[in-house]
Design a protein around this motif. Structure first.
Motif, PDB file in Angstrom:
ATOM      1  N   MET A  97      15.062  -8.516  27.719  1.00 38.64           N
ATOM      2  CA  MET A  97      14.005  -9.468  27.455  1.00 38.64           C
ATOM      3  C   MET A  97      12.685  -8.739  27.263  1.00 38.64           C
ATOM      4  O   MET A  97      12.437  -7.723  27.913  1.00 38.64           O
ATOM      5  N   LEU A  98      11.864  -9.245  26.370  1.00 37.78           N
ATOM      6  CA  LEU A  98      10.556  -8.668  26.080  1.00 37.78           C
ATOM      7  C   LEU A  98       9.490  -9.711  26.387  1.00 37.78           C
ATOM      8  O   LEU A  98       9.579 -10.857  25.921  1.00 37.78           O
ATOM      9  N   ALA A  99       8.480  -9.351  27.183  1.00 32.56           N
ATOM     10  CA  ALA A  99       7.457 -10.300  27.621  1.00 32.56           C
ATOM     11  C   ALA A  99       6.074  -9.811  27.199  1.00 32.56           C
ATOM     12  O   ALA A  99       5.717  -8.657  27.437  1.00 32.56           O
ATOM     13  N   LEU A 100       5.294 -10.708  26.594  1.00 34.78           N
ATOM     14  CA  LEU A 100       3.976 -10.365  26.062  1.00 34.78           C
ATOM     15  C   LEU A 100       2.913 -11.271  26.673  1.00 34.78           C
ATOM     16  O   LEU A 100       3.042 -12.499  26.664  1.00 34.78           O
ATOM     17  N   HIS A 101       1.845 -10.674  27.157  1.00 34.37           N
ATOM     18  CA  HIS A 101       0.786 -11.383  27.879  1.00 34.37           C
ATOM     19  C   HIS A 101      -0.245 -11.998  26.932  1.00 34.37           C
ATOM     20  O   HIS A 101      -0.201 -11.829  25.719  1.00 34.37           O
ATOM     21  N   GLY A 102      -1.213 -12.679  27.534  1.00 27.10           N
ATOM     22  CA  GLY A 102      -2.248 -13.362  26.770  1.00 27.10           C
ATOM     23  C   GLY A 102      -3.482 -12.505  26.533  1.00 27.10           C
ATOM     24  O   GLY A 102      -3.593 -11.369  27.002  1.00 27.10           O
ATOM     25  N   TRP A 103      -4.437 -13.090  25.819  1.00 29.93           N
ATOM     26  CA  TRP A 103      -5.671 -12.396  25.453  1.00 29.93           C
ATOM     27  C   TRP A 103      -6.470 -12.027  26.704  1.00 29.93           C
ATOM     28  O   TRP A 103      -6.665 -12.834  27.613  1.00 29.93           O
ATOM     29  N   GLY A 104      -6.925 -10.772  26.728  1.00 30.99           N
ATOM     30  CA  GLY A 104      -7.747 -10.301  27.837  1.00 30.99           C
ATOM     31  C   GLY A 104      -6.976 -10.040  29.114  1.00 30.99           C
ATOM     32  O   GLY A 104      -7.573  -9.752  30.150  1.00 30.99           O
ATOM     33  N   ARG A 105      -5.653 -10.121  29.061  1.00 28.60           N
ATOM     34  CA  ARG A 105      -4.828  -9.961  30.251  1.00 28.60           C
ATOM     35  C   ARG A 105      -3.990  -8.683  30.129  1.00 28.60           C
ATOM     36  O   ARG A 105      -4.249  -7.841  29.290  1.00 28.60           O
ATOM     37  N   ASN A 106      -2.968  -8.539  30.966  1.00 29.36           N
ATOM     38  CA  ASN A 106      -2.072  -7.391  30.866  1.00 29.36           C
ATOM     39  C   ASN A 106      -0.683  -7.771  31.369  1.00 29.36           C
ATOM     40  O   ASN A 106      -0.447  -8.920  31.762  1.00 29.36           O
ATOM     41  N   HIS A 107       0.225  -6.816  31.340  1.00 33.50           N
ATOM     42  CA  HIS A 107       1.630  -7.105  31.633  1.00 33.50           C
ATOM     43  C   HIS A 107       1.861  -7.619  33.052  1.00 33.50           C
ATOM     44  O   HIS A 107       2.873  -8.278  33.318  1.00 33.50           O
ATOM     45  N   ARG A 108       0.930  -7.346  33.972  1.00 30.28           N
ATOM     46  CA  ARG A 108       1.123  -7.764  35.358  1.00 30.28           C
ATOM     47  C   ARG A 108       1.199  -9.285  35.499  1.00 30.28           C
ATOM     48  O   ARG A 108       1.797  -9.801  36.452  1.00 30.28           O
ATOM     49  N   ASP A 109       0.600 -10.013  34.564  1.00 31.57           N
ATOM     50  CA  ASP A 109       0.673 -11.474  34.605  1.00 31.57           C
ATOM     51  C   ASP A 109       2.114 -11.969  34.584  1.00 31.57           C
ATOM     52  O   ASP A 109       2.401 -13.068  35.072  1.00 31.57           O
ATOM     53  N   LEU A 110       3.015 -11.187  34.007  1.00 24.73           N
ATOM     54  CA  LEU A 110       4.375 -11.644  33.741  1.00 24.73           C
ATOM     55  C   LEU A 110       5.401 -11.078  34.710  1.00 24.73           C
ATOM     56  O   LEU A 110       6.597 -11.364  34.578  1.00 24.73           O
ATOM     57  N   LEU A 111       4.952 -10.286  35.670  1.00 25.59           N
ATOM     58  CA  LEU A 111       5.899  -9.626  36.562  1.00 25.59           C
ATOM     59  C   LEU A 111       6.632 -10.618  37.474  1.00 25.59           C
ATOM     60  O   LEU A 111       7.836 -10.478  37.716  1.00 25.59           O
ATOM     61  N   ALA A 112       5.927 -11.614  37.978  1.00 22.01           N
ATOM     62  CA  ALA A 112       6.562 -12.555  38.908  1.00 22.01           C
ATOM     63  C   ALA A 112       7.634 -13.390  38.218  1.00 22.01           C
ATOM     64  O   ALA A 112       8.710 -13.618  38.781  1.00 22.01           O
ATOM     65  N   CYS A 113       7.357 -13.852  37.001  1.00 25.53           N
ATOM     66  CA  CYS A 113       8.326 -14.727  36.338  1.00 25.53           C
ATOM     67  C   CYS A 113       9.463 -13.953  35.678  1.00 25.53           C
ATOM     68  O   CYS A 113      10.474 -14.554  35.299  1.00 25.53           O
ATOM     69  N   THR A 114       9.338 -12.645  35.549  1.00 23.13           N
ATOM     70  CA  THR A 114      10.428 -11.846  34.981  1.00 23.13           C
ATOM     71  C   THR A 114      11.185 -11.047  36.033  1.00 23.13           C
ATOM     72  O   THR A 114      12.124 -10.323  35.702  1.00 23.13           O
ATOM     73  N   ALA A 115      10.791 -11.177  37.278  1.00 23.50           N
ATOM     74  CA  ALA A 115      11.443 -10.423  38.357  1.00 23.50           C
ATOM     75  C   ALA A 115      12.936 -10.742  38.396  1.00 23.50           C
ATOM     76  O   ALA A 115      13.348 -11.895  38.258  1.00 23.50           O
ATOM     77  N   GLY A 116      13.750  -9.712  38.572  1.00 21.07           N
ATOM     78  CA  GLY A 116      15.186  -9.900  38.654  1.00 21.07           C
ATOM     79  C   GLY A 116      15.896  -9.960  37.324  1.00 21.07           C
ATOM     80  O   GLY A 116      17.112 -10.141  37.278  1.00 21.07           O
ATOM     81  N   THR A 117      15.152  -9.820  36.221  1.00 18.57           N
ATOM     82  CA  THR A 117      15.764  -9.802  34.896  1.00 18.57           C
ATOM     83  C   THR A 117      15.625  -8.411  34.295  1.00 18.57           C
ATOM     84  O   THR A 117      14.794  -7.610  34.727  1.00 18.57           O
ATOM     85  N   ASP A 118      16.401  -8.146  33.278  1.00 18.37           N
ATOM     86  CA  ASP A 118      16.317  -6.877  32.568  1.00 18.37           C
ATOM     87  C   ASP A 118      15.217  -7.010  31.519  1.00 18.37           C
ATOM     88  O   ASP A 118      15.490  -7.169  30.323  1.00 18.37           O
ATOM     89  N   ALA A 119      13.967  -6.969  31.982  1.00 22.16           N
ATOM     90  CA  ALA A 119      12.823  -7.296  31.136  1.00 22.16           C
ATOM     91  C   ALA A 119      11.886  -6.109  30.967  1.00 22.16           C
ATOM     92  O   ALA A 119      11.756  -5.267  31.858  1.00 22.16           O
TER      93      ALA A 119
END
Length: 226
Positions: free
Chosen positions: A1-23
């Motif tokens: 899975m590939l996860a992309l964050h929003g404007w002015g943000r960074n990848h850390r925004d998506l760590l909680a919702c992708t935890a436990g996946t091969d992301a």
């Protein structure tokens, strides 16, 4: 899975919702630890930058995007229908708001911009005008990133949405004032295969406010690949 964050943000925004996946969650150019792009461009240019990473992922990939990152995901889905197996989009400004028709900048700002182009208004004065009339994102952006922002805020993705064939999860905060739910509802009517989940008491930053809901949407799409 590939996860992309929003404007002015960074990848850390998506760590909680992708935890436990091969992301893989990445910092898009100009954000987090990634350098700014050499030239300004819209979501299509950002898709160009992400494509090499997509090529290194599994043969079939679910892509998730929050806000600006979701625009890039849509571009990738249209370009690579055989690789992108599903989409999860959250708070993405895919269409123009019906309650805010496109408006021209204030007359005072337009006059200042015209004078600046002709060398009749100094850079310092022009920057003060930008700070006065620009959005919060525009005021904080500098250099090429300000040009990128100018490009992306004028984009709409109705044509791309009509070309998306993949099943798409739309996960939206009911209290999202930046990209209201009506955007998701209209997008769901355009997409070929869309499921809309509206989260009560959640605003624009659903990946941090309601990571479990995003994780559930991701699992539904990932289960299709199993």
């Amino acid at each position: 899975m590939l996860a992309l964050h929003g404007w002015g943000r960074n990848h850390r925004d998506l760590l909680a919702c992708t935890a436990g996946t091969d992301a893989i969650a990445v910092d898009l150019p100009g954000f987090g630890s990634s350098p700014a792009p050499a030239v300004a461009g819209g979501a299509a240019s950002y898709a160009d930058a992400v494509e090499p990473l997509l090529a290194q992922c599994a043969p079939r990939v679910v892509v998730m995007g929050h806000s600006f990152g979701g625009r890039v995901c849509v571009e990738l889905a249209v370009r690579h229908p055989d690789t992108v197996a599903g989409l999860v989009l959250c708070g993405v400004p895919l269409l123009r708001r019906s309650d805010r028709p496109t408006a021209r900048p204030a007359l005072r700002y337009r006059l200042a911009r015209a004078l600046h182009r002709r060398g009749l208004l100094g850079d310092g004065t022009m920057e003060r005008m930008r700070q006065q009339f620009g959005s919060a994102d525009y005021r904080t952006a500098t250099g090429v990133m300000r040009d990128v922002l100018t490009a992306v805020v004028n984009e709409t993705y109705e044509l791309q949405l009509r070309q998306v064939s993949q099943p798409t999860e739309l996960v939206w905060g009911r209290l999202d004032e930046t990209v209201p739910v009506e955007i998701a509802e209209r997008a769901a009517q355009i997409l070929a295969d869309a499921r809309l989940t509206v989260l009560d008491d959640v605003g624009h930053f659903a990946p941090m406010e309601a990571p479990d809901a995003l994780a559930s949407a991701l699992r539904r799409r990932l289960d299709e690949l199993a």
